[in-house]
Design a protein around this motif. Structure first.
Motif, PDB file in Angstrom:
ATOM      1  N   ASP A 123       0.800  -1.227   0.000  1.00 53.13           N
ATOM      2  CA  ASP A 123       0.000   0.000   0.000  1.00 53.13           C
ATOM      3  C   ASP A 123       0.838   1.284   0.000  1.00 53.13           C
ATOM      4  N   GLY A 124       2.149   1.164  -0.127  1.00 50.22           N
ATOM      5  CA  GLY A 124       3.001   2.348  -0.218  1.00 50.22           C
ATOM      6  C   GLY A 124       3.333   3.003   1.105  1.00 50.22           C
ATOM      7  N   SER A 125       2.795   2.482   2.212  1.00 45.37           N
ATOM      8  CA  SER A 125       3.112   3.072   3.512  1.00 45.37           C
ATOM      9  C   SER A 125       4.556   2.758   3.885  1.00 45.37           C
ATOM     10  N   LEU A 126       5.100   3.538   4.821  1.00 48.80           N
ATOM     11  CA  LEU A 126       6.471   3.328   5.270  1.00 48.80           C
ATOM     12  C   LEU A 126       6.461   2.497   6.543  1.00 48.80           C
ATOM     13  N   GLN A 127       7.111   1.366   6.505  1.00 47.79           N
ATOM     14  CA  GLN A 127       7.209   0.465   7.653  1.00 47.79           C
ATOM     15  C   GLN A 127       8.625   0.534   8.218  1.00 47.79           C
ATOM     16  N   ARG A 128       8.734   0.768   9.511  1.00 46.54           N
ATOM     17  CA  ARG A 128      10.050   0.920  10.125  1.00 46.54           C
ATOM     18  C   ARG A 128      10.659  -0.432  10.485  1.00 46.54           C
ATOM     19  N   ALA A 129      11.974  -0.426  10.568  1.00 46.35           N
ATOM     20  CA  ALA A 129      12.708  -1.625  10.977  1.00 46.35           C
ATOM     21  C   ALA A 129      14.062  -1.196  11.508  1.00 46.35           C
ATOM     22  N   TYR A 130      14.630  -2.010  12.388  1.00 45.53           N
ATOM     23  CA  TYR A 130      16.030  -1.851  12.760  1.00 45.53           C
ATOM     24  C   TYR A 130      16.834  -2.851  11.955  1.00 45.53           C
ATOM     25  N   PHE A 131      17.949  -2.352  11.409  1.00 44.60           N
ATOM     26  CA  PHE A 131      18.722  -3.122  10.445  1.00 44.60           C
ATOM     27  C   PHE A 131      20.200  -3.047  10.785  1.00 44.60           C
ATOM     28  N   PHE A 132      20.858  -4.197  10.709  1.00 42.17           N
ATOM     29  CA  PHE A 132      22.314  -4.256  10.869  1.00 42.17           C
ATOM     30  C   PHE A 132      22.888  -4.946   9.642  1.00 42.17           C
ATOM     31  N   SER A 133      23.789  -4.262   8.977  1.00 42.06           N
ATOM     32  CA  SER A 133      24.462  -4.821   7.814  1.00 42.06           C
ATOM     33  C   SER A 133      25.882  -5.200   8.203  1.00 42.06           C
ATOM     34  N   THR A 134      26.265  -6.420   7.918  1.00 39.92           N
ATOM     35  CA  THR A 134      27.588  -6.873   8.322  1.00 39.92           C
ATOM     36  C   THR A 134      28.690  -5.987   7.744  1.00 39.92           C
ATOM     37  N   PRO A 135      29.665  -5.612   8.561  1.00 43.76           N
ATOM     38  CA  PRO A 135      30.799  -4.826   8.050  1.00 43.76           C
ATOM     39  C   PRO A 135      31.855  -5.706   7.391  1.00 43.76           C
ATOM     40  N   LEU A 136      31.668  -7.019   7.464  1.00 40.97           N
ATOM     41  CA  LEU A 136      32.656  -7.940   6.910  1.00 40.97           C
ATOM     42  C   LEU A 136      32.590  -7.935   5.376  1.00 40.97           C
ATOM     43  N   LYS A 137      33.676  -8.314   4.759  1.00 37.46           N
ATOM     44  CA  LYS A 137      33.782  -8.234   3.302  1.00 37.46           C
ATOM     45  C   LYS A 137      33.100  -9.399   2.600  1.00 37.46           C
ATOM     46  N   THR A 138      32.851 -10.470   3.319  1.00 39.38           N
ATOM     47  CA  THR A 138      32.240 -11.641   2.701  1.00 39.38           C
ATOM     48  C   THR A 138      30.742 -11.688   2.971  1.00 39.38           C
ATOM     49  N   LEU A 139      30.019 -12.454   2.175  1.00 37.04           N
ATOM     50  CA  LEU A 139      28.584 -12.615   2.373  1.00 37.04           C
ATOM     51  C   LEU A 139      28.318 -13.358   3.674  1.00 37.04           C
ATOM     52  N   LYS A 140      27.325 -12.876   4.431  1.00 36.31           N
ATOM     53  CA  LYS A 140      26.996 -13.474   5.718  1.00 36.31           C
ATOM     54  C   LYS A 140      25.497 -13.764   5.796  1.00 36.31           C
ATOM     55  N   PRO A 141      25.089 -14.679   6.693  1.00 40.22           N
ATOM     56  CA  PRO A 141      23.663 -14.993   6.840  1.00 40.22           C
ATOM     57  C   PRO A 141      22.842 -13.773   7.257  1.00 40.22           C
ATOM     58  N   LEU A 142      21.535 -13.924   7.109  1.00 40.98           N
ATOM     59  CA  LEU A 142      20.570 -12.891   7.506  1.00 40.98           C
ATOM     60  C   LEU A 142      19.596 -13.474   8.519  1.00 40.98           C
TER      61      LEU A 142
END
Length: 219
Positions: A19-38
């Motif tokens: 519906d175009g509304s904005l949904q909030r979330a807290y997000f942490f993106s790994t600082p490591l150079k390799t792909l990591k799980p979510l």
């Protein structure tokens, strides 16, 4: 604001594809150079995206990606309680994390307890993403049964279910069943993702969700 969110976690706003509304979330993106799980951690019945979550610090310490979405907030409105909007919000949050983090897309985990476990069951049945595992602790699977169980105990959740599924006054069993993963079809596409259900022998005695919800969904 919970103190745990002040260190390395970003408050993000995700535009709903429903519906175009904005949904909030807290997000942490790994600082490591390799792909990591979510880790996709779903808040409890009366919680929202800002609720304390012990998995947040654990994910950060491990260097994993993590997101804690709102998906319409506490389950006492029609838009919450595993509505199509709420289910879409969960998928939108997963997509946001994939787009903005170094995510190993073969290792995505959706987790939650109680009302969050309820949302995990819904996501297991309806998500469009490839998820490695869905982990549900003491989940609710049948809103109709839980309405009667909660009303008999005098718990506030009975009123919440009324507000999610009816006019807030008269119980609508069919609307409650529509929001109950126990009665949804199991699509073959989701069988590639493992579902694990955890419940204790005291659940429903010392807690608010009877173990029957886990057993019946497992069966």
């Amino acid at each position: 604001l919970a103190s745990e969110w002040n260190d390395g976690f970003s408050l993000v706003k995700i535009k709903s594809s429903a519906d175009g509304s904005l949904q909030r979330a807290y997000f942490f993106s790994t600082p490591l150079k390799t792909l990591k799980p979510l880790i996709v951690s779903l808040h409890t019945w009366s919680g929202d995206y800002s609720q304390n979550d012990p998995l947040a610090a654990m994910a950060k310490q491990a260097g994993w990606n993590y997101i804690h979405p709102d998906f319409r907030g506490p389950n006492w409105t029609v838009d919450a309680c595993l509505s199509n909007k709420a289910l879409t919000d969960i998928d939108d949050a997963i997509q946001y994390a994939k787009d903005n983090g170094s995510v190993d897309t073969k290792n995505i985990f959706v987790v939650g307890v109680s009302g969050g476990g309820y949302a995990v069951l819904g996501s297991y049945l309806k998500s469009v993403h490839n998820i490695k595992a869905f982990l549900a602790w003491a989940p609710i699977s049948d809103l109709s049964a839980w309405f009667h169980q909660s009303r008999n105990r005098g718990d506030k959740y009975a009123q919440h279910i009324l507000q999610c599924t009816s006019d807030g006054i008269v119980f609508d069993q069919y609307k409650a069943i529509e929001r109950s993963p126990l009665f949804w079809n199991i699509p073959n596409k989701n069988l590639q993702g493992r579902l694990e259900i955890y419940a204790g022998i005291d659940d429903g005695y010392t807690g608010s969700v009877p173990i029957s919800h886990s057993i019946l969904f497992f069966n």
